[in-house]
Scaffold this active site. Structure first.
Site, short mmCIF file in Angstrom:
data_model
loop_
_atom_site.label_atom_id
_atom_site.label_comp_id
_atom_site.label_asym_id
_atom_site.label_seq_id
_atom_site.Cartn_x
_atom_site.Cartn_y
_atom_site.Cartn_z
N TYR A 87 0.85 -1.19 0.00
CA TYR A 87 0.00 0.00 0.00
C TYR A 87 0.89 1.24 0.00
O TYR A 87 0.79 2.09 0.87
CB TYR A 87 -0.93 -0.02 1.22
CG TYR A 87 -2.23 0.73 1.03
CD1 TYR A 87 -3.24 0.20 0.23
CD2 TYR A 87 -2.45 1.96 1.63
CE1 TYR A 87 -4.44 0.88 0.05
CE2 TYR A 87 -3.64 2.65 1.47
CZ TYR A 87 -4.63 2.11 0.67
OH TYR A 87 -5.82 2.78 0.48
N GLN A 111 9.58 -7.03 -3.35
CA GLN A 111 9.06 -8.20 -4.07
C GLN A 111 10.05 -9.36 -3.99
O GLN A 111 9.63 -10.52 -3.87
CB GLN A 111 8.78 -7.84 -5.53
CG GLN A 111 7.53 -7.03 -5.73
CD GLN A 111 7.18 -6.83 -7.20
OE1 GLN A 111 7.75 -7.48 -8.08
NE2 GLN A 111 6.26 -5.92 -7.48
N ALA A 116 12.44 -4.19 -4.67
CA ALA A 116 13.29 -4.83 -3.66
C ALA A 116 12.45 -5.67 -2.70
O ALA A 116 12.83 -6.79 -2.33
CB ALA A 116 14.08 -3.78 -2.90
N GLU A 145 6.40 28.25 -16.36
CA GLU A 145 5.71 28.45 -17.63
C GLU A 145 5.50 27.12 -18.35
O GLU A 145 4.45 26.88 -18.96
CB GLU A 145 6.50 29.42 -18.52
CG GLU A 145 5.77 29.75 -19.82
CD GLU A 145 6.47 30.82 -20.64
OE1 GLU A 145 6.04 31.04 -21.78
OE2 GLU A 145 7.46 31.41 -20.15
N HIS A 188 4.47 -3.72 -13.12
CA HIS A 188 5.83 -3.45 -13.59
C HIS A 188 6.43 -4.78 -14.02
O HIS A 188 6.22 -5.80 -13.36
CB HIS A 188 6.63 -2.84 -12.43
CG HIS A 188 7.94 -2.21 -12.82
ND1 HIS A 188 8.23 -1.81 -14.10
CD2 HIS A 188 9.03 -1.92 -12.08
CE1 HIS A 188 9.43 -1.27 -14.13
NE2 HIS A 188 9.95 -1.34 -12.93
#
Length: 348
Positions: free
Chosen positions: A38, A103, A101, A248, A124
């Site tokens: 999360y 994961q 990492a 801008e 991903h």
């Protein structure tokens, strides 16, 4: 599935018109989508799924800031919010949204609960593409696919609440059940994608890592810093240098590019601006092309993945990260930006 033609190159895309939300809801009606993590993508995807009527639970470490955030967002401990292992057990679709990492760290636990017929979902392609470094190799009896929103989880959620959609790519790595396409497209629609374009895991991660290090973040910060520093050295004030470099661009010009394209924006600027931009853009392209070639090669050979894994797995990673971010935040350019933003009419 529709096809878009880009100057003779056809791409497969899925739109909300051909795959409406009610079809996605029907496809996912018997699924329990377990969002693991999360942090960056987790909140936006989980909340959008929830608001779209999908059965979604969150798996997160207890007594963490992310756990508390999930509670604040309306997920209920013991009902829709669980420790990671319990969420893995309950979920039929595992949305693996931890950091790259993390994961790697949690993969042995995740793999344990990938029983036949479940689906493993990524946002991903990192873990699968660089599995020689991550050791993430899913069992053959589960579906494996990804939906990668082209923006942050914050943007995904904000645009969802505005009844807009953030475009996403989708890819199927493994179709064990014969239902992978319907599952992945349904999830893509349900998380709030504007439309979905087809890719594969390798192309997703190669383009993503190149983009993050290039025009999306790394290159643009480098160009900002270079122009700002030149203007300051030539005697321009911080306010003038920041406005001409960042304000801008982000507040006036980029919205026009997003709406109508760069050619339209050029055509609707002063003739002096048109001439200068047309004269200089190819010089910037030619100057930076070698850097982008070097960058892409570093991504494709796995060097960038290896460096990220090594750096982000260190126990003091957060300390080093905070120091590097502080360098950006405390620079004169972004301190000037903070002041300039405070002076916008909507902030007064």
């Amino acid at each position: 599935m529709a096809k878009l033609n880009f100057g003779g190159v056809e791409e497969n895309v899925v739109t909300r018109e051909e795959y409406p939300l009610d079809k996605a809801q029907q496809t996912l009606k018997d699924e329990v989508v377990a969002v693991i993590g999360y942090g960056v993508q987790g909140p936006g995807q989980a909340l959008n799924l929830k608001d779209n009527g999908i059965s979604v639970i969150v798996g997160q470490r207890k007594n963490s800031k992310s756990w508390d955030k999930a509670v604040a967002d309306g997920f209920v401990p013991g009902e829709t919010l669980f420790e990671i292992e319990e969420a893995l057990q309950k979920g039929t679709i595992i949305c693996y949204l931890l950091s790259d990492a993390a994961q790697i760290e949690y993969w042995p636990l995740v793999e344990k609960y990938l029983t036949a017929g479940k689906a493993l979902y990524f946002s991903h392609g990192f873990g699968i593409t660089f599995n020689d470094q991550t050791s993430i190799v899913p069992p053959e009896n589960v579906d494996v696919f990804l939906v990668a929103p082209k923006g942050s989880g914050t943007s995904l959620r904000r645009m969802f609440l505005q009844n807009r959609g953030l475009n996403s790519s989708y890819a199927i790595f493994q179709d064990a059940t014969g239902k992978a396409f319907d599952r992945v497209v349904s999830l893509g629609i349900a998380i709030g994608s504007g439309y979905l374009f087809e890719t594969n895991f390798q192309k997703e991660v190669y383009s993503d890592l190149t983009g993050e290090r290039g025009t999306l973040m790394g290159a643009i910060q480098g160009i900002f810093a270079a122009q700002y520093d030149v203007l300051r050295k030539k005697g321009h004030s911080p306010s003038e240098a920041f406005n001409e470099t960042v304000e801008e661009l982000t507040q006036s010009l980029m919205p026009l590019v997003a709406e109508n394209g760069m050619d339209w924006m050029y055509a609707n600027c002063s003739t002096t601006a048109q001439r200068g931009a047309l004269d200089w853009w190819k010089r910037f392209r030619d100057a930076t092309s070698p850097i982008f070639e070097e960058l892409y090669d570093s991504v494709a050979t796995g060097k960038e993945a290896g460096y990220s894994i090594e750096s982000n797995s260190k126990p003091d990673y957060r300390v080093d990260l905070d120091a590097e971010l502080a360098e950006l935040r405390d620079s004169e350019m972004w301190q000037a930006g903070k002041t300039v933003r405070s002076l916008r009419p909507e902030n007064n």
